[in-house]
Design a protein around this motif. Sequence first.
Motif, PDB file in Angstrom:
ATOM      1  N   CYS A 193      19.502  40.283  16.305  1.00 44.48           N
ATOM      2  CA  CYS A 193      18.213  39.627  16.552  1.00 44.48           C
ATOM      3  C   CYS A 193      17.116  40.208  15.666  1.00 44.48           C
ATOM      4  O   CYS A 193      15.941  39.909  15.838  1.00 44.48           O
ATOM      5  CB  CYS A 193      17.819  39.735  18.025  1.00 44.48           C
ATOM      6  SG  CYS A 193      17.639  41.423  18.633  1.00 44.48           S
ATOM      7  N   ASN A 194      17.507  41.066  14.699  1.00 46.38           N
ATOM      8  CA  ASN A 194      16.541  41.696  13.800  1.00 46.38           C
ATOM      9  C   ASN A 194      17.174  41.863  12.421  1.00 46.38           C
ATOM     10  O   ASN A 194      17.981  42.777  12.211  1.00 46.38           O
ATOM     11  CB  ASN A 194      16.120  43.063  14.366  1.00 46.38           C
ATOM     12  CG  ASN A 194      15.052  43.736  13.532  1.00 46.38           C
ATOM     13  OD1 ASN A 194      14.828  43.388  12.376  1.00 46.38           O
ATOM     14  ND2 ASN A 194      14.385  44.711  14.111  1.00 46.38           N
ATOM     15  N   PRO A 195      16.832  40.991  11.463  1.00 48.18           N
ATOM     16  CA  PRO A 195      17.458  41.071  10.142  1.00 48.18           C
ATOM     17  C   PRO A 195      17.292  42.425   9.464  1.00 48.18           C
ATOM     18  O   PRO A 195      18.170  42.859   8.709  1.00 48.18           O
ATOM     19  CB  PRO A 195      16.742  39.969   9.354  1.00 48.18           C
ATOM     20  CG  PRO A 195      16.231  39.008  10.368  1.00 48.18           C
ATOM     21  CD  PRO A 195      15.893  39.846  11.562  1.00 48.18           C
ATOM     22  N   GLY A 196      16.180  43.116   9.739  1.00 48.09           N
ATOM     23  CA  GLY A 196      15.941  44.411   9.118  1.00 48.09           C
ATOM     24  C   GLY A 196      16.960  45.454   9.535  1.00 48.09           C
ATOM     25  O   GLY A 196      17.516  46.175   8.691  1.00 48.09           O
ATOM     26  N   THR A 197      17.229  45.570  10.831  1.00 45.04           N
ATOM     27  CA  THR A 197      18.215  46.555  11.284  1.00 45.04           C
ATOM     28  C   THR A 197      19.638  46.088  10.977  1.00 45.04           C
ATOM     29  O   THR A 197      20.527  46.912  10.760  1.00 45.04           O
ATOM     30  CB  THR A 197      18.049  46.867  12.783  1.00 45.04           C
ATOM     31  OG1 THR A 197      18.061  45.644  13.538  1.00 45.04           O
ATOM     32  CG2 THR A 197      16.738  47.587  13.046  1.00 45.04           C
ATOM     33  N   LEU A 198      19.858  44.777  10.934  1.00 49.78           N
ATOM     34  CA  LEU A 198      21.159  44.268  10.481  1.00 49.78           C
ATOM     35  C   LEU A 198      21.432  44.742   9.054  1.00 49.78           C
ATOM     36  O   LEU A 198      22.521  45.258   8.763  1.00 49.78           O
ATOM     37  CB  LEU A 198      21.164  42.736  10.526  1.00 49.78           C
ATOM     38  CG  LEU A 198      22.353  42.049   9.845  1.00 49.78           C
ATOM     39  CD1 LEU A 198      23.637  42.334  10.598  1.00 49.78           C
ATOM     40  CD2 LEU A 198      22.119  40.552   9.717  1.00 49.78           C
ATOM     41  N   ALA A 199      20.455  44.604   8.167  1.00 55.96           N
ATOM     42  CA  ALA A 199      20.628  45.014   6.777  1.00 55.96           C
ATOM     43  C   ALA A 199      20.869  46.519   6.675  1.00 55.96           C
ATOM     44  O   ALA A 199      21.720  46.978   5.905  1.00 55.96           O
ATOM     45  CB  ALA A 199      19.401  44.609   5.964  1.00 55.96           C
ATOM     46  N   ARG A 200      20.121  47.290   7.462  1.00 48.21           N
ATOM     47  CA  ARG A 200      20.306  48.757   7.457  1.00 48.21           C
ATOM     48  C   ARG A 200      21.728  49.126   7.859  1.00 48.21           C
ATOM     49  O   ARG A 200      22.382  49.961   7.223  1.00 48.21           O
ATOM     50  CB  ARG A 200      19.302  49.381   8.429  1.00 48.21           C
ATOM     51  CG  ARG A 200      19.387  50.892   8.562  1.00 48.21           C
ATOM     52  CD  ARG A 200      18.752  51.334   9.872  1.00 48.21           C
ATOM     53  NE  ARG A 200      19.551  50.921  11.015  1.00 48.21           N
ATOM     54  CZ  ARG A 200      19.078  50.862  12.260  1.00 48.21           C
ATOM     55  NH1 ARG A 200      17.821  51.159  12.529  1.00 48.21           N
ATOM     56  NH2 ARG A 200      19.885  50.490  13.250  1.00 48.21           N
ATOM     57  N   ASP A 201      22.240  48.483   8.921  1.00 45.23           N
ATOM     58  CA  ASP A 201      23.572  48.809   9.422  1.00 45.23           C
ATOM     59  C   ASP A 201      24.664  48.296   8.483  1.00 45.23           C
ATOM     60  O   ASP A 201      25.712  48.945   8.312  1.00 45.23           O
ATOM     61  CB  ASP A 201      23.754  48.235  10.826  1.00 45.23           C
ATOM     62  CG  ASP A 201      22.836  48.901  11.856  1.00 45.23           C
ATOM     63  OD1 ASP A 201      22.228  49.938  11.519  1.00 45.23           O
ATOM     64  OD2 ASP A 201      22.709  48.376  12.968  1.00 45.23           O
ATOM     65  N   ILE A 202      24.440  47.155   7.862  1.00 48.17           N
ATOM     66  CA  ILE A 202      25.385  46.628   6.874  1.00 48.17           C
ATOM     67  C   ILE A 202      25.536  47.610   5.709  1.00 48.17           C
ATOM     68  O   ILE A 202      26.633  47.834   5.198  1.00 48.17           O
ATOM     69  CB  ILE A 202      24.925  45.241   6.383  1.00 48.17           C
ATOM     70  CG1 ILE A 202      25.350  44.164   7.392  1.00 48.17           C
ATOM     71  CG2 ILE A 202      25.466  44.930   4.996  1.00 48.17           C
ATOM     72  CD1 ILE A 202      24.867  42.769   7.048  1.00 48.17           C
ATOM     73  N   LYS A 203      24.431  48.209   5.320  1.00 50.67           N
ATOM     74  CA  LYS A 203      24.450  49.178   4.210  1.00 50.67           C
ATOM     75  C   LYS A 203      25.412  50.328   4.523  1.00 50.67           C
ATOM     76  O   LYS A 203      26.242  50.712   3.686  1.00 50.67           O
ATOM     77  CB  LYS A 203      23.037  49.707   3.959  1.00 50.67           C
ATOM     78  CG  LYS A 203      22.915  50.681   2.784  1.00 50.67           C
ATOM     79  CD  LYS A 203      21.450  51.069   2.584  1.00 50.67           C
ATOM     80  CE  LYS A 203      21.300  52.166   1.531  1.00 50.67           C
ATOM     81  NZ  LYS A 203      21.666  51.666   0.181  1.00 50.67           N
ATOM     82  N   LEU A 204      25.318  50.877   5.738  1.00 54.37           N
ATOM     83  CA  LEU A 204      26.199  51.986   6.105  1.00 54.37           C
ATOM     84  C   LEU A 204      27.653  51.525   6.204  1.00 54.37           C
ATOM     85  O   LEU A 204      28.567  52.191   5.699  1.00 54.37           O
ATOM     86  CB  LEU A 204      25.751  52.598   7.437  1.00 54.37           C
ATOM     87  CG  LEU A 204      26.494  53.866   7.877  1.00 54.37           C
ATOM     88  CD1 LEU A 204      25.572  54.776   8.685  1.00 54.37           C
ATOM     89  CD2 LEU A 204      27.741  53.563   8.715  1.00 54.37           C
TER      90      LEU A 204
END
Length: 459
Positions: free
Chosen positions: A415-426
Motif C-alpha cells: 500500500c506504499n510504493p516507496g517502501t515496496l521499492a526499498r524492500d525490492i532493492k534488498l
Amino acid sequence: MMKKAKPPVQKNETLTVTIEDLTHDGAGVAKVDGYALFVPNALPGESVDIKVVKANKGYGFARLLEINVESSARVKPPCPIFDRCGGCQIQHLAQHAQRSYKQKQVKDVLARIANQPDVPVETTIGMDEPWNYRNKAQVPVASQHGKFVAGFYAKRSHTIVDMDTCPIQEEANDHAVQVVKRLAKQYGITPYNEDKHSGCLRHIVTRVGKVTGQVMVVLVTKDKKLPHQAALIREIREHVPEVVSIVHNMNAARTNVIFGEETHILWGESHVYDELLGIRFAISARSFYQVNHAQTERLYRQALAYAELTGTETVIDAYCGIGTLTLCLAKQAKHVYGVEIVPEAITDAKYNAKMNHIENVDFVVGEAEKVMPWWYAQGIRPDVIVVDPPRKGCDEALLQAMVAMKPKRIVYVSCNPGTLARDIKLLSEEGGYKVDVVQPVDMFPQTTHVECVAKLTLM
C-alpha cells in the motif's frame, strides 16, 4: 565565509508559473530557476498565479490564487468540502489522469529508490464507479466553537471539518454516522477534547459488509462508562435497521490511535460478515479488512495469478490478518501457513477457515520474522511467500528470513510504493530476486494512495 544562497523567491511574493508535475501527495510542482515550489490543487500543464507562503533553502510552498490556463484533466469535485477536508487529495483530477499519475508514482520510486527503472509497471487497474466504495468509516468527534462536530481532519491539521456525507463512503456508513452524531447531541454526550484530554466520545466507527449489507457501529470513548447506553442501543437499532452489531471500545490514552485495548459487545453479533471471491469472512471491530470490496477482488486475483499455484505448493502468507488472502491462496495450494502479530485477527482467521471448511491452512500468532525461521527449522520449505505489510513495509529481519528460505516466488502486496521499492532493492541485491512485473491497483480513488502487487522470481 561564503554567504548562504538565497532561494530565488521570497515569502508573500506573487508569481505566474507553469505546473510541471504532481508530488506523491497530490500537490502541483512548479520550477523557478530550478527551485521547486509545491502548489496544492494545481495540475500539470496549468499556468497559474500563486503566492509564496514558505521559502525553504531547497524548496518552497505556495497558495493557488488563479488558474490562467486550465488542464484538460481538471474536473469539478462533487464534494462540497473537498477544498478543506484532508480525506481526498485529487478529486479535481479526472479518473484516467488519476490512474496515469499512480502508475507514474510507482515507476518513479522503483527507478529512484530500487534503482530499477526498467521494471514493467502495468497500467493502473481502476474502478468503473469510483465513488461510495469505502466499507469502513472512522470519524473523529470534537467540540469546536461550542458546536458538536464529527467529520474528517482538515489538510495537515487536527481541526475537524464537520460533514454530513462523504462521496467515497458507502451510503450505509454515512447514514449510521449521522444517526450516532444526532443521538450524541440529543443525549448530551460530550465530545472528546484532544488538548484537555476530557470529554467522552472520541470516534464513531462503522463497517458495512458489501455483499451482506450488514452494519456494525463502534462507539470509541475515553471513559469506561457509556452514558445513556440503553437508549443509544435502542435508537441505533431503530434508525439503522441494517445494524447487526453495536460495540463499545474504551481508549483512555493520550494518543492519535483510534482504538483502545478494551472492547465490549453492547448488542448483537461480535462480527459483520462479507464475502470475497466466494469465501465468507467474519470481521470484528478491530480487524483489518480491505476497505474497497470491488478492487480487493481485483487485487487478490492479480496476487493469485502472480503466485502461479497448481495445487502442489506450500505457501507462507506473512501479515495474514483475518485470513482473507490466505484462504484464497488455500483454494489453489497444497498448504498455506499464515502469521500475524494481532491475536484477535488470528482468532478471526481460524474461525473464517472453519466456517468455509478450508482445512489446508495453519495460523500462528507472532512476528513473521521470528515465526518463519522457526517454521524453517521444522522443515517447512515454502515454494511461494506472500507479504502484505502495513505502510512502513516489511521489517528487515523478515526480508532476511525470506531470503534465507529461498522461495521460488515472492508476491508482494503493497500500500506504499516507496517502501515496496526499498524492500525490492534488498530482495534483489541480497536475495537474488528479479522483479518480473508490478501491477498498480487503484484501491483508493480520489486520493493519492495506490496499492501494488509485485511478482519476484528467484534467479
